[in-house]
Design a protein around this motif. Structure first.
Motif, PDB file in Angstrom:
ATOM      1  N   UNK A  24      29.892  33.390  35.083  1.00  0.00           N
ATOM      2  CA  UNK A  24      31.215  33.635  34.228  1.00  0.00           C
ATOM      3  C   UNK A  24      30.807  33.259  32.933  1.00  0.00           C
ATOM      4  N   UNK A  25      30.928  34.017  31.873  1.00  0.00           N
ATOM      5  CA  UNK A  25      30.406  33.837  30.522  1.00  0.00           C
ATOM      6  C   UNK A  25      31.351  32.845  29.789  1.00  0.00           C
ATOM      7  N   UNK A  26      30.916  32.195  28.747  1.00  0.00           N
ATOM      8  CA  UNK A  26      31.290  31.144  28.048  1.00  0.00           C
ATOM      9  C   UNK A  26      32.861  31.562  27.169  1.00  0.00           C
ATOM     10  N   UNK A  27      33.749  30.747  27.114  1.00  0.00           N
ATOM     11  CA  UNK A  27      34.828  31.215  26.226  1.00  0.00           C
ATOM     12  C   UNK A  27      35.716  32.416  26.633  1.00  0.00           C
ATOM     13  N   UNK A  28      35.983  32.443  27.929  1.00  0.00           N
ATOM     14  CA  UNK A  28      36.488  33.667  28.566  1.00  0.00           C
ATOM     15  C   UNK A  28      35.933  35.088  28.207  1.00  0.00           C
ATOM     16  N   UNK A  29      34.709  35.194  27.981  1.00  0.00           N
ATOM     17  CA  UNK A  29      34.036  36.331  27.538  1.00  0.00           C
ATOM     18  C   UNK A  29      33.981  37.469  28.721  1.00  0.00           C
ATOM     19  N   UNK A  30      34.138  37.100  29.936  1.00  0.00           N
ATOM     20  CA  UNK A  30      34.009  37.897  31.009  1.00  0.00           C
ATOM     21  C   UNK A  30      33.173  37.465  31.954  1.00  0.00           C
ATOM     22  N   UNK A  31      32.889  38.290  32.878  1.00  0.00           N
ATOM     23  CA  UNK A  31      31.911  37.752  33.990  1.00  0.00           C
ATOM     24  C   UNK A  31      31.012  39.173  34.541  1.00  0.00           C
ATOM     25  N   UNK A  32      29.875  38.234  35.305  1.00  0.00           N
ATOM     26  CA  UNK A  32      28.841  39.319  35.893  1.00  0.00           C
ATOM     27  C   UNK A  32      28.766  38.912  37.411  1.00  0.00           C
ATOM     28  N   UNK A  33      29.047  39.959  38.302  1.00  0.00           N
ATOM     29  CA  UNK A  33      28.740  39.664  39.597  1.00  0.00           C
ATOM     30  C   UNK A  33      27.543  40.390  40.224  1.00  0.00           C
ATOM     31  N   UNK A  34      26.777  39.727  40.725  1.00  0.00           N
ATOM     32  CA  UNK A  34      25.401  40.370  41.592  1.00  0.00           C
ATOM     33  C   UNK A  34      25.918  40.755  42.998  1.00  0.00           C
ATOM     34  N   UNK A  35      26.015  42.168  43.039  1.00  0.00           N
ATOM     35  CA  UNK A  35      26.808  42.812  44.287  1.00  0.00           C
ATOM     36  C   UNK A  35      25.620  43.235  45.199  1.00  0.00           C
ATOM     37  N   UNK A  36      24.454  43.530  44.850  1.00  0.00           N
ATOM     38  CA  UNK A  36      23.485  43.619  45.951  1.00  0.00           C
ATOM     39  C   UNK A  36      22.256  44.308  45.231  1.00  0.00           C
ATOM     40  N   UNK A  37      21.366  44.792  45.961  1.00  0.00           N
ATOM     41  CA  UNK A  37      20.112  45.404  45.557  1.00  0.00           C
ATOM     42  C   UNK A  37      20.051  46.612  45.882  1.00  0.00           C
ATOM     43  N   UNK A  38      19.489  47.648  45.334  1.00  0.00           N
ATOM     44  CA  UNK A  38      19.142  49.094  45.652  1.00  0.00           C
ATOM     45  C   UNK A  38      17.507  49.053  45.393  1.00  0.00           C
ATOM     46  N   UNK A  39      16.981  50.009  46.025  1.00  0.00           N
ATOM     47  CA  UNK A  39      15.612  50.244  45.933  1.00  0.00           C
ATOM     48  C   UNK A  39      15.417  51.657  45.125  1.00  0.00           C
ATOM     49  N   UNK A  40      14.152  51.576  44.129  1.00  0.00           N
ATOM     50  CA  UNK A  40      14.013  52.807  43.451  1.00  0.00           C
ATOM     51  C   UNK A  40      12.549  53.151  43.792  1.00  0.00           C
ATOM     52  N   UNK A  41      12.113  54.532  43.491  1.00  0.00           N
ATOM     53  CA  UNK A  41      11.007  54.979  43.647  1.00  0.00           C
ATOM     54  C   UNK A  41      10.190  55.683  42.395  1.00  0.00           C
ATOM     55  N   UNK A  42       9.129  55.559  42.140  1.00  0.00           N
ATOM     56  CA  UNK A  42       8.601  56.251  40.949  1.00  0.00           C
ATOM     57  C   UNK A  42       7.847  57.278  41.390  1.00  0.00           C
TER      58      UNK A  42
END
Length: 582
Positions: free
Chosen positions: A457-475
């Motif tokens: 939760x960001x300070x001063x009511x600036x919003x929030x970020x939720x860590x939902x999960x992880x995907x993999x990527x390939x190069x």
């Protein structure tokens, strides 16, 4: 072929000069190497100088010198960063070496393979090889159409020689020798009172094949450099790729390459699988990297499934799709101060930093965000991801490359990301020039560690970020290297051709059968090779032993009878034992 002269001296022996001429004729054309003329100054005029220059350029020594210069010229291309391979490293080199960089620029050392001096060496070598090969080829064809030279009068002067007396008729001996030599794959024919044979033509075939293969390799390498293409693309699981220039993260190509040369295909990364050593000294070492993809060729091509592995690329026409890298992309949901979703379960790819896939990158929220006061802003987060977190009290490094205990660390900023300025920037880094830090209660940069499912939760009511999960990527790396098959074929032919020219020996054998003064047939056999070798006497001894069985030796001559020809060895000795290298 030089003509021999006959001496009228009582002994009936040819002078030394005539013997030398005969030996020279017998050993002529054992090689297709052009004879070198005595050094002469060219005649005055343009044509004279042009002829002199052409002779020098097409000489074998100049071809070898140019090949050496080409090898030396390629060294800077391996040690100095090249603009066609990594322009970023070139710019970094210029910043760190302000004195050397201008010199390297003038010498073309940042683009060695397209520089004027390297191209000049390349073209001169190409012309030199052609100038060497064409006359040697015609000369070799002429040798194949001709016959081995007739036997010298004095076979005793050849490096390998043997003789014996037999009661068989001279014609019978020559017929037996001709049949024997042809059976041993000699090119043989009867020439007067002797049989002339030659073997080892594959030596010159190998020599010519080696030089022709060098030309093929030069053409193939040049063609490949002019029309090559190489691009890289990072793809998340579930995302796709279409083979157009705008789809690539970065790409480089040859001088004559055009976008129309790209093969029309597309593919989707369905799933990435990676397994690692769990225990032992190799713990964490990858065992398998596999990318399951669905691809199609052309606009309406049928979809096909395949698995791309390391060193097992997907081949589509002239292009190859290689699996080159792997990493993780945390899935995030970002809300503004009023709880509105501005980033909905979006996967953000991070770049690995070590073998255990400790990763870092940036999360950018560019549109739709409003702070607690309702003002439009942009959010930025420095992200640090560990697929296997060791827990509190451990270093901020992943303990294992697989997803066992994932942890995401974020530090938050707000303001202007600079993406609207028109200046390109990396998607993996934050431009903090116009950004402000979110502060915690202690006035320090606001940051937090998140496990899957946790929210910052960001300070001063600036919003929030939720860590939902992880995907993999390939190069993936998509390469187009035309003429690579020709280059490989040329290399293989060059190796076999060089081996043939080194290990196959060109040699000649003569068998003379004449009736002696006492009416008994005298058989002489001699051999001559291009170079000093034990193979010629050994082979001559073997041939003489076989022919001796078909034309066995005659009894000892009567001591009171006239002696045989001068320099004739003891005819009673076995021929195979008398074949020697002088």
């Amino acid at each position: 072929m030089s003509k021999t002269t006959t001496d009228t001296s009582p002994a009936g022996r040819a002078p030394d000069g005539a013997d030398d001429q005969e030996l020279g004729a017998a050993g002529s054309q054992l090689s297709t190497a052009p004879q070198e003329d005595a050094p002469q100054l060219p005649s005055l005029g343009v044509i004279g100088w042009a002829r002199w220059f052409w002779r020098q350029l097409t000489s074998m020594r100049v071809a070898l010198l140019l090949l050496l210069l080409l090898s030396l010229g390629a060294i800077p291309g391996s040690l100095i960063p090249q603009t066609g391979i990594d322009a970023t490293k070139v710019e970094d080199f210029r910043q760190r070496h302000e004195t050397l960089a201008p010199i390297y620029d003038k010498l073309g050392l940042f683009h060695v393979y397209s520089s004027v001096w390297f191209s000049a060496i390349y073209i001169l070598l190409f012309v030199s090889l052609i100038g060497c090969i064409v006359p040697r080829t015609w000369q070799f064809v002429g040798q194949l159409r001709g016959r081995p030279p007739k036997a010298p009068k004095r076979l005793t002067r050849l490096p390998a020689y043997t003789t014996w007396r037999t009661e068989a008729e001279p014609e019978q001996v020559r017929e037996a020798a001709l049949a024997l030599l042809k059976k041993r794959r000699f090119r043989a024919h009867a020439a007067g009172d002797a049989v002339a044979a030659e073997k080892g033509y594959l030596r010159e075939v190998g020599n010519l094949a080696f030089h022709i293969a060098l030309i093929v390799m030069l053409i193939a390498f040049a063609w490949g450099q002019l029309f090559k293409f190489e691009g890289n693309k990072l793809i998340l699981e579930g995302d796709g790729f279409s083979n157009t220039l705008t789809q690539y993260d970065d790409q480089k190509s040859g001088t004559l390459f055009t976008p129309d040369d790209l093969e029309p295909f597309s593919f989707v990364l369905k799933d990435f699988k990676g397994t690692y050593e769990a225990t032992g000294p190799n713990r964490g070492t990858p065992r398998t990297y596999e990318a399951d993809v669905t691809y199609s060729v052309g606009a309406y091509g049928e979809e096909k499934k395949t698995t791309v592995k390391v060193n097992e690329p997907l081949k589509i026409d002239g292009s190859k799709v290689y699996l080159v890298s792997h990493g993780y992309a945390p899935v995030l949901t970002v809300r503004d101060g009023k709880g509105n979703v501005v980033m909905d379960r979006e996967a953000v790819a991070l770049l690995p930093l070590d073998a255990n896939v400790t990763s870092s990158g940036a999360v950018k929220v560019m549109d739709g965000y409003r702070n607690a006061a309702g003002k439009k802003e942009q959010l930025g987060f420095n992200a640090f991801f560990l697929p296997t977190y060791g827990g509190k009290g451990t270093t901020m490094l992943s303990q294992f490359p697989a997803l066992i205990n994932p942890m995401l660390a974020l530090s938050a900023y707000h303001g202007d990301l600079g993406v609207d300025s028109g200046i390109p920037q990396s998607v993996y880094q934050l431009d903090k020039k116009n950004l402000k830090e979110f502060k915690d209660s202690d006035g320090k940069l606001f940051k937090k560690q998140l496990a899957i499912g946790q929210t910052m939760t960001l300070p001063d009511g600036a919003g929030s970020v939720t860590f939902e999960g992880v995907k993999e990527w390939a190069g993936f790396q998509i390469t187009r290297q035309p003429a690579s098959g020709w280059a490989l074929a040329g290399a293989v032919v060059a190796i076999f051709g060089l081996a043939g020219s080194l290990f196959i020996q060109r040699r000649r054998v003569w068998v003379r059968a004449v009736r002696g003064a006492d009416g008994v047939t005298v058989v002489e056999m001699a051999g001559l090779g291009r170079s000093e070798s034990a193979k010629v006497p050994e082979e001559l001894g073997e041939l003489a032993g076989i022919l001796y069985e078909r034309a066995p030796g005659a009894p000892e001559p009567d001591p009171s009878a006239p002696s045989g020809p001068p320099d004739t060895p003891d005819p009673a000795a076995a021929p195979a034992e008398r074949a020697e290298k002088k």
